[in-house]
Design an enzyme around this catalytic site. Structure first.
Site, PDB file in Angstrom:
ATOM      1  N   ASP A  28      18.298  86.391  24.069  1.00  0.00           N
ATOM      2  CA  ASP A  28      17.516  87.462  24.351  1.00  0.00           C
ATOM      3  C   ASP A  28      16.058  86.983  24.727  1.00  0.00           C
ATOM      4  OD1 ASP A  28      16.729  90.320  23.969  1.00  0.00           O
ATOM      5  OD2 ASP A  28      15.853  89.756  22.326  1.00  0.00           O
ATOM      6  N   SER A  29      15.191  88.071  25.051  1.00  0.00           N
ATOM      7  CA  SER A  29      13.790  87.741  25.484  1.00  0.00           C
ATOM      8  C   SER A  29      13.086  87.386  24.195  1.00  0.00           C
ATOM      9  CB  SER A  29      13.209  88.896  25.988  1.00  0.00           C
ATOM     10  OG  SER A  29      13.102  90.038  25.036  1.00  0.00           O
ATOM     11  N   GLY A  61      12.112  94.006  29.993  1.00  0.00           N
ATOM     12  CA  GLY A  61      12.510  95.401  30.378  1.00  0.00           C
ATOM     13  C   GLY A  61      11.500  95.806  31.734  1.00  0.00           C
ATOM     14  N   CYS A  91      21.000  90.953  24.939  1.00  0.00           N
ATOM     15  CA  CYS A  91      20.127  91.646  25.469  1.00  0.00           C
ATOM     16  C   CYS A  91      20.513  92.656  26.477  1.00  0.00           C
ATOM     17  CB  CYS A  91      19.148  90.382  26.186  1.00  0.00           C
ATOM     18  SG  CYS A  91      17.967  91.113  27.368  1.00  0.00           S
ATOM     19  N   GLU A 168       7.686  92.948  18.875  1.00  0.00           N
ATOM     20  CA  GLU A 168       7.255  91.630  18.947  1.00  0.00           C
ATOM     21  C   GLU A 168       5.951  91.228  18.398  1.00  0.00           C
ATOM     22  OE1 GLU A 168       8.979  88.882  20.118  1.00  0.00           O
ATOM     23  OE2 GLU A 168      10.711  89.874  20.679  1.00  0.00           O
ATOM     24  N   CYS A 200      18.657  98.689  23.364  1.00  0.00           N
ATOM     25  CA  CYS A 200      17.964  97.590  23.354  1.00  0.00           C
ATOM     26  C   CYS A 200      18.052  96.834  22.196  1.00  0.00           C
ATOM     27  CB  CYS A 200      16.362  97.679  23.698  1.00  0.00           C
ATOM     28  SG  CYS A 200      15.310  96.307  23.616  1.00  0.00           S
ATOM     29  N   THR A 201      18.524  95.617  22.101  1.00  0.00           N
ATOM     30  CA  THR A 201      18.723  94.836  20.670  1.00  0.00           C
ATOM     31  C   THR A 201      17.480  94.698  19.888  1.00  0.00           C
ATOM     32  OG1 THR A 201      18.408  92.709  21.879  1.00  0.00           O
ATOM     33  CG2 THR A 201      20.536  93.578  21.849  1.00  0.00           C
ATOM     34  N   HIS A 202      16.314  94.897  20.331  1.00  0.00           N
ATOM     35  CA  HIS A 202      15.034  94.948  19.533  1.00  0.00           C
ATOM     36  C   HIS A 202      14.929  96.325  18.563  1.00  0.00           C
ATOM     37  CE1 HIS A 202      13.369  91.935  22.073  1.00  0.00           C
ATOM     38  NE2 HIS A 202      12.231  91.882  21.233  1.00  0.00           N
TER      39      HIS A 202
HETATM   40  N1  LIG Z   1      16.157  93.012  23.505  1.00  0.00           N
HETATM   41  C1  LIG Z   1      16.198  93.076  25.159  1.00  0.00           C
HETATM   42  C2  LIG Z   1      15.157  92.843  25.943  1.00  0.00           C
HETATM   43  C3  LIG Z   1      13.899  93.557  25.829  1.00  0.00           C
HETATM   44  C4  LIG Z   1      12.733  93.231  26.475  1.00  0.00           C
HETATM   45  O1  LIG Z   1      12.291  91.913  26.453  1.00  0.00           O
HETATM   46  O2  LIG Z   1      12.096  94.052  27.242  1.00  0.00           O
HETATM   47  C5  LIG Z   1      17.094  94.267  25.366  1.00  0.00           C
HETATM   48  O3  LIG Z   1      18.096  94.342  24.678  1.00  0.00           O
HETATM   49  O4  LIG Z   1      16.880  95.042  26.432  1.00  0.00           O
END
Ligand SMILES: N[C@H](CCC(=O)O)C(=O)O
Length: 294
Positions: A28-29, A61, A91, A168, A200-202
């Protein structure tokens, strides 16, 4: 579609003596992919994992498709050098913008989060909201995937540019984050959605806040649960499931290892040992971030 595409590559990569013992690569990022890692610990506790966070170049993103594709190629090339048996793109942005291309280019099985998330969403509801990064929302990847599986549903997507930086920066409990979430959810609540997908996984890191703002009947879909279920299925199909006792997860980032260890701790319940991996371009991004930070 995705299960069958796994068999399209050549499997020379697995010619090691005990390919089952090879790690699964998750990337992921940043800390978003830890929501997928947590699911993997629950559903596939014997698997060895290499987790990579491209923290020098987040957020993804707001990046272009060409940039994402370049980053993803670098990461998967590195993961192949680590001899992973499978890659999970934890991600959505990468899954939306780069999955199809890299599946043609690499022989290793690569799973994305969007199709498993879309499948789960149509099983849950008919009025589906998706919250996602600007790039994922703009790609319409969820809308297309959901409507391809079930044309008889409605989909609303909302771009949430502020969420990833807030997560983050460890600002989840900041009242400002709740206000931002309230504004992102307003149009979806107005449309009377019955299901909300974390696009988004975040975002599962924000679950308590989002839950408190949504009407109680709205179901939340976390694609992390479903991509790991798909991973388990594919490992079985390929005879690659590890049955040996697990080894500790290996963590690597392109940015600052200490920072990742510190923020990762709250999601993992332990302090990870984190190494730094240097991709030339990511090193330049990190220098720029450091410079701006001073
Ligand atoms: N967690 C990632 C990346 C989010 C990001 O870095 O903008 C996603 O699912 O899109």
């Amino acid at each position: 579609m995705y299960s069958s595409s796994i068999f399209e590559g050549n499997l020379d990569h697995f010619s090691d003596q005990e390919p089952q013992r090879a790690p699964i690569g998750i990337f992921d990022s940043g800390v978003g992919g830890l929501t997928v890692l947590r699911q993997l610990y629950r559903q596939l506790p014997n698997e060895l994992v290499i987790y990579f966070g491209d923290t020098a170049r987040l957020p993804y993103g707001i990046r272009s498709q060409a940039e994402i594709l370049k980053f993803v190629r670098e990461i998967i090339t590195w993961m192949q050098q680590q001899r992973v048996k499978m890659v999970i793109m934890a991600c959505n942005t990468s899954s939306a913008l780069a999955l199809e291309a890299v599946r043609q280019e690499f022989s290793i099985p690569i799973l994305g989060v969007i199709l498993p998330g879309a499948k789960a969403a149509v099983e849950q509801g008919k009025r589906i909201g998706v919250i996602a990064t600007p790039a994922t929302a703009k790609s319409n990847a969820y809308r297309h995937a959901i409507l391809e599986i079930e044309p008889d549903v409605q989909v609303w997507q909302v771009s949430c540019p502020e969420f990833v930086p807030l997560i983050e920066q460890n600002r989840i409990h900041d009242p400002y984050t709740t206000e931002v979430a309230r504004s992102y959810l307003a149009s979806l609540i107005k449309q009377e959605i019955d299901t909300l997908v974390y696009g988004c996984t975040h975002y599962p890191h924000l679950a308590p806040i989002l839950r408190s703002l949504l009407p109680p009947q709205v179901k939340l879909v976390d694609p992390a649960v479903h991509v790991v279920a798909a991973c388990a299925q594919d490992l079985d199909l390929l005879g690659l499931r590890n049955t040996h006792p697990p080894l500790p997860t290996r963590f690597a980032v392109s940015g600052c290892p200490q920072q990742f260890a510190q923020s990762g701790m709250q999601w993992l319940g332990y302090t990870p040992l984190v190494e730094q991996v240097c991709f030339m371009d990511a090193a330049v991004s990190q220098l720029q971030q450091d410079y701006v930070g001073h």
